[in-house]
Design an enzyme around this catalytic site. Structure first.
Site, PDB file in Angstrom:
ATOM      1  NE  ARG A   1     -11.156  -1.931   2.678  1.00  0.00           N
ATOM      2  CZ  ARG A   1     -11.192  -1.490   1.424  1.00  0.00           C
ATOM      3  NH1 ARG A   1     -11.962  -2.096   0.538  1.00  0.00           N
ATOM      4  NH2 ARG A   1     -10.487  -0.467   1.035  1.00  0.00           N
TER       5      ARG A   1
ATOM      6  NE  ARG B   1     -14.781   1.461   1.968  1.00  0.00           N
ATOM      7  CZ  ARG B   1     -14.049   1.935   0.971  1.00  0.00           C
ATOM      8  NH1 ARG B   1     -14.559   2.061  -0.218  1.00  0.00           N
ATOM      9  NH2 ARG B   1     -12.811   2.298   1.208  1.00  0.00           N
TER      10      ARG B   1
ATOM     11  NE  ARG C   1      -2.125   3.360  -3.326  1.00  0.00           N
ATOM     12  CZ  ARG C   1      -3.266   2.703  -3.462  1.00  0.00           C
ATOM     13  NH1 ARG C   1      -3.438   1.844  -4.424  1.00  0.00           N
ATOM     14  NH2 ARG C   1      -4.256   2.907  -2.603  1.00  0.00           N
TER      15      ARG C   1
ATOM     16  CE  LYS D   1      -7.986   4.665  -6.700  1.00  0.00           C
ATOM     17  NZ  LYS D   1      -8.177   5.225  -5.355  1.00  0.00           N
TER      18      LYS D   1
ATOM     19  NE  ARG E   1      -5.656   3.447   2.443  1.00  0.00           N
ATOM     20  CZ  ARG E   1      -6.839   3.073   1.978  1.00  0.00           C
ATOM     21  NH1 ARG E   1      -7.911   3.141   2.743  1.00  0.00           N
ATOM     22  NH2 ARG E   1      -6.970   2.629   0.751  1.00  0.00           N
TER      23      ARG E   1
HETATM   24  P1  AMP Z   1      -6.647   0.432  -2.376  1.00  0.00           P
HETATM   25  O1  AMP Z   1      -7.780  -0.524  -2.247  1.00  0.00           O
HETATM   26  O2  AMP Z   1      -6.232   0.675  -3.815  1.00  0.00           O
HETATM   27  O3  AMP Z   1      -6.866   1.723  -1.635  1.00  0.00           O
HETATM   28  O4  AMP Z   1      -5.371  -0.269  -1.712  1.00  0.00           O
HETATM   29  C1  AMP Z   1      -5.367  -0.674  -0.362  1.00  0.00           C
HETATM   30  C2  AMP Z   1      -3.943  -0.773   0.158  1.00  0.00           C
HETATM   31  O5  AMP Z   1      -3.217  -1.740  -0.629  1.00  0.00           O
HETATM   32  C3  AMP Z   1      -3.115   0.488   0.046  1.00  0.00           C
HETATM   33  O6  AMP Z   1      -3.344   1.376   1.127  1.00  0.00           O
HETATM   34  C4  AMP Z   1      -1.697  -0.070   0.037  1.00  0.00           C
HETATM   35  O7  AMP Z   1      -1.322  -0.498   1.330  1.00  0.00           O
HETATM   36  C5  AMP Z   1      -1.861  -1.320  -0.813  1.00  0.00           C
HETATM   37  N1  AMP Z   1      -1.687  -1.020  -2.247  1.00  0.00           N
HETATM   38  C6  AMP Z   1      -2.624  -1.126  -3.237  1.00  0.00           C
HETATM   39  N2  AMP Z   1      -2.118  -0.772  -4.426  1.00  0.00           N
HETATM   40  C7  AMP Z   1      -0.831  -0.406  -4.195  1.00  0.00           C
HETATM   41  C8  AMP Z   1       0.223   0.095  -5.023  1.00  0.00           C
HETATM   42  N3  AMP Z   1       0.034   0.316  -6.336  1.00  0.00           N
HETATM   43  N4  AMP Z   1       1.418   0.362  -4.428  1.00  0.00           N
HETATM   44  C9  AMP Z   1       1.614   0.149  -3.124  1.00  0.00           C
HETATM   45  N5  AMP Z   1       0.667  -0.299  -2.276  1.00  0.00           N
HETATM   46  C10 AMP Z   1      -0.547  -0.589  -2.802  1.00  0.00           C
END
Ligand code: AMP
Length: 215
Positions: free
Chosen positions: A160, A127, A88, A13, A171
């Protein structure tokens, strides 16, 4: 153009949102990036979000909803935006509907990037990121010139915490139970477009542009 990029962790994304920005100057609104910066800066938000993110949990709805609402009020999103990683949960999707109505905006399309689980795990585990300038590499797909070190600044690359295989699994489970149902929500509104997220980033990008333009 107001878009949502929906898809599991490591679906690509972020890469696609950056391409859309380069072409159309519609800012990427990535809640994950905003939260990671807060963790790095040691802010109050970062202290709440950090442990949840590192263990594959979601940050509470009210926290991310507030972040997105503030961001959508910025002048640079007047011509459009790409939401990456938000909404989400059903609660976030409802809140987004309400905030867009308040701001006089509407969604043009919700693009769901479809990638099999095994591929997502492979992407995450390979990664590596630069803790200094944020550059992203992959040990086999896009390795740095000198293994383990950033091409741009020379810093030692790190994995990370949320890319560790057991966290990626968690996740993905969370995505399946809490986020994937949003596809039905947006299909019901006639906004959902699905795109195969396996292939070259350029090819996928062309598919995304075509899907976004389709009525
Ligand atoms: P991402 O980079 O979008 O995969 O986000 C990394 C982490 O940030 C996720 O695994 C969640 O812990 C938190 N996070 C990001 N966006 C959201 C969201 N919209 N709702 C809840 N947690 C979020």
């Amino acid at each position: 153009m107001n878009l949502i990029l929906l898809g599991p962790p490591n679906a690509g994304k972020g890469t696609q949102a950056k391409k859309l920005y380069a072409d159309f100057h519609i800012p990427q609104i990535s809640t994950g990036d905003i939260l990671r910066k807060a963790v790095k800066d040691g802010t109050e938000l970062g202290k709440v979000a950090g442990p949840l993110m590192a263990s594959g949990q979601y940050v509470p709805d009210e926290v991310v909803i507030g972040i997105v609402e503030e961001r959508l009020k910025e002048p640079d999103v007047a011509q459009g935006f790409v939401l990456d990683g938000f909404p989400r949960t059903p609660g976030q999707a409802d809140a987004l509907d309400r905030m867009l109505a308040r701001l006089g905006k509407k969604l043009d399309a919700v693009i769901s990037l479809e990638v099999p689980h095994a591929k997502l795990i492979e992407r995450g585990s390979g990664r590596r990121v630069c803790p200094n300038d944020g550059s992203v590499y992959h040990v086999t797909q896009s390795p740095p010139t000198r293994a383990g070190y950033c091409d741009k600044c020379g810093a030692a690359l790190v994995q990370r915490p949320d890319d560790m295989p057991e966290v990626v699994e968690k996740r993905l489970q969370k995505y399946d139970t809490e986020t994937a149902p949003l596809k039905h929500f947006y299909a019901g509104k006639g906004l959902l477009k699905t795109v195969d997220g396996v292939g070259s980033p350029e090819g996928i990008y062309e598919e995304i542009k075509a899907a976004a333009r389709k009525p």
